[in-house]
Design a protein around this motif. Structure first.
Motif, mmCIF file in Angstrom:
data_model
loop_
_atom_site.group_PDB
_atom_site.id
_atom_site.type_symbol
_atom_site.label_atom_id
_atom_site.label_comp_id
_atom_site.label_asym_id
_atom_site.label_seq_id
_atom_site.Cartn_x
_atom_site.Cartn_y
_atom_site.Cartn_z
ATOM 1 N N UNK A 246 0.358 -1.494 0.068
ATOM 2 C CA UNK A 246 0.419 0.517 0.414
ATOM 3 C C UNK A 246 0.680 1.236 -0.502
ATOM 4 N N UNK A 247 0.594 2.027 1.016
ATOM 5 C CA UNK A 247 1.219 3.044 1.668
ATOM 6 C C UNK A 247 2.962 2.695 1.157
ATOM 7 N N UNK A 252 3.070 6.632 5.585
ATOM 8 C CA UNK A 252 2.572 5.850 6.963
ATOM 9 C C UNK A 252 2.304 7.129 7.945
ATOM 10 N N UNK A 253 1.221 6.483 8.571
ATOM 11 C CA UNK A 253 1.219 7.212 9.839
ATOM 12 C C UNK A 253 0.879 6.648 10.878
ATOM 13 N N UNK A 254 1.079 6.716 12.380
ATOM 14 C CA UNK A 254 0.364 5.590 13.843
ATOM 15 C C UNK A 254 -0.617 6.954 14.541
ATOM 16 N N UNK A 356 -2.882 10.556 1.606
ATOM 17 C CA UNK A 356 -2.986 8.628 1.736
ATOM 18 C C UNK A 356 -3.852 8.355 0.727
ATOM 19 N N UNK A 357 -5.376 8.601 1.655
ATOM 20 C CA UNK A 357 -6.434 8.053 0.378
ATOM 21 C C UNK A 357 -6.314 8.546 -0.651
ATOM 22 N N UNK A 360 -4.550 6.242 -2.053
ATOM 23 C CA UNK A 360 -4.766 4.032 -2.177
ATOM 24 C C UNK A 360 -5.456 4.307 -2.889
ATOM 25 N N UNK A 361 -6.409 5.391 -3.493
ATOM 26 C CA UNK A 361 -7.431 5.404 -4.591
ATOM 27 C C UNK A 361 -6.738 4.791 -5.815
ATOM 28 N N UNK A 362 -5.420 5.814 -5.466
ATOM 29 C CA UNK A 362 -4.996 5.962 -7.621
ATOM 30 C C UNK A 362 -4.114 4.246 -7.643
#
Length: 482
Positions: A246-247, A252-254, A356-357, A360-362
């Motif tokens: 994925x990313x 990435x973040x928490x 990030x959304x 992910x969509x791409x």
């Protein structure tokens, strides 16, 4: 009889209630209050013959302290996004601003509350027009009629005008609005019911169709993603077709998590999306889109995960016919919404989340388009094969183990010796149990190398070593600190 005092100016009721712009938003606020009260359900009933809107639940109800805080604007004991528990059940707190009761004034001038808790029933009412005429309400008291009662829950009766009722009924006559209202909270133990006088059609969360079953003959892919494992999985006709990363790590973040469940369709000539439930269609047109949820509550945003993202720039890689759920989760105080809860207030966290959304969509549409072309090439008739896409679990299949600890990447994971003592709680961002349910990190017992730690502190380390830090439960999840 007792009484409570108002703690704000009369004009603030008018100003704030005007900022509640839509039926969906206002009723959603009242639904969230019932959910936070651990009610198993809520019923919204509109009766034009009486010009009333009644909202009733079977939750915890309110005692004197809760009623007092109800009228203290912007004060709330709730912490948005945090896990709360009661009798073995857990829920994610929805309200936090103390503005929920103002939503009732969206539909009428006079509101009466009847609430039952601890063997007592309390009844009180407010008329907005009486309050807004006063510049200062300090010292204004609201009488509360109390009597013994063994029940529980809260009933709100809103006395409306024929015009306001007409506007409300016009909104609720749109199935796309009513079904979204019934789907406002994602929790199988909570049912939202909408009843309209003299109408055969009613709505209930439990009667909504599972999006994974929609138009199953036209399904191309079922796509899943969880930011915890960071894998995008494509399923075709119930079988895992491909899994991709994925990313990228730097993105990435928490301080938030993302979970996606999508169904992507391919409609052959002569077929279309008409049979798909109104729930999965945009209100202003019939275009398909996935519903977005933040901390299990519907987020009325149609562009944050836009199926038409690539349609204009790269139509060959576009898969716009998608529905499902985009589930976002965060406890961060940085998360704020605009007045009608259709967008985020911009800051570093929300900008990262939106970015990030989009990424992910791409990734999903680009890779999905490639898989679609491959499937078409392999088909003897050169058609795109479709069929029920989501995997079906078989009786006896073991449940997926999802116990996990998400580390706070803002904290250093490289620790040099000799070290100072380490407060381990600061390193843990999110904890999920073996059922995948999030657990309040402050309520779990931390262990070090399998031994319970009374204070969650890792004492000074003199020599390089590995320590296994986890939580004690029927299934432990561990992470290494080197």
């Amino acid at each position: 009889m007792s009484e409570v005092s108002l703690k704000f100016g009369g004009k603030i009721i008018e100003e704030l209630s005007q900022k509640i712009p839509s039926t969906l938003f206002a009723l959603n606020e009242l639904i969230k209050n019932a959910y936070d009260a651990f009610s198993p359900d809520i019923t919204i009933k509109v009766e034009a013959s009486k010009n009333t809107v009644t909202i009733s639940d079977n939750g915890n109800g309110m005692g004197t302290d809760e009623i007092e805080s109800l009228f203290h604007i912007s004060k709330s004991s709730k912490k948005f996004g945090h896990v709360i528990e009661q009798n073995g059940a857990s829920r994610i707190t929805q309200g936090s601003k103390g503005l929920g009761f103002l939503a009732a004034f969206k539909f009428g001038d006079e509101v009466q509350w009847t609430t039952r808790k601890g063997g007592m029933q309390s009844t009180f009412s407010l008329r907005k027009s009486d309050l807004v005429s006063k510049q200062d309400l300090a010292g204004t008291s609201i009488p509360i009629i109390t009597e013994a009662h063994n029940g529980k829950g809260t009933t709100i009766i809103i006395s409306s005008s024929p015009k306001d009722i007409e506007v409300l009924l016009d909104d609720l006559s749109n199935e796309k609005v009513s079904e979204k209202l019934a789907a406002a909270i994602v929790d199988e133990n909570f049912d939202i019911k909408i009843e309209i006088e003299n109408q055969a059609t009613s709505y209930s969360t439990r009667n909504l169709k599972d999006f994974k079953l929609e138009s199953d003959n036209d399904q191309l892919f079922y796509v899943s993603f969880d930011s915890e494992d960071n894998n995008i999985e494509f399923y075709h006709k119930g079988e895992l077709l491909k899994s991709i990363s994925g990313l990228p790590e730097p993105m990435r973040r928490t301080d938030y998590s993302i979970n996606l469940e999508l169904v992507i369709f391919h409609f052959e000539r002569g077929r279309n999306s008409k049979s798909i439930s109104p729930l999965n269609k945009r209100v202003h047109d019939d275009a398909l889109y996935p519903l977005v949820y933040f901390n299990r509550n519907i987020f009325n945003n149609i562009v944050i995960f836009d199926p038409e993202l690539l349609r204009k720039t790269s139509s060959g890689s576009s898969l716009p016919q998608m529905i499902g759920r985009v589930s976002l989760r965060s406890q961060s105080e940085e998360v704020e919404f605009n007045s009608d809860r259709t967008n985020f207030v911009e800051n570093s966290l929300t900008k990262s989340l939106i970015k990030n959304l989009k990424a992910l969509n791409d990734l999903i549409q680009t890779n999905g388009s490639e898989l679609k072309r491959e499937l078409q090439k392999e088909n003897s008739k050169k058609k795109v094969p479709t069929g029920k896409a989501a995997p079906v679990s078989k009786p006896g299949d073991p449940k997926k183990i999802a116990a996990s600890i998400s580390m706070n990447r803002k904290m250093p994971l490289k620790i040099y010796t000799p070290s100072d003592q380490i407060e381990l709680e600061k390193y843990i961002f999110q904890v999920r149990n073996s059922l995948g349910v999030e657990v309040d990190k402050n309520e779990v017992e931390i262990s070090i190398d399998g031994v319970p730690s009374s204070n969650g502190v890792l004492h000074s380390i003199e020599e390089p070593c590995e320590k296994l830090v986890g939580r004690l439960q029927e299934l432990s999840a561990t992470r290494s600190l080197n």
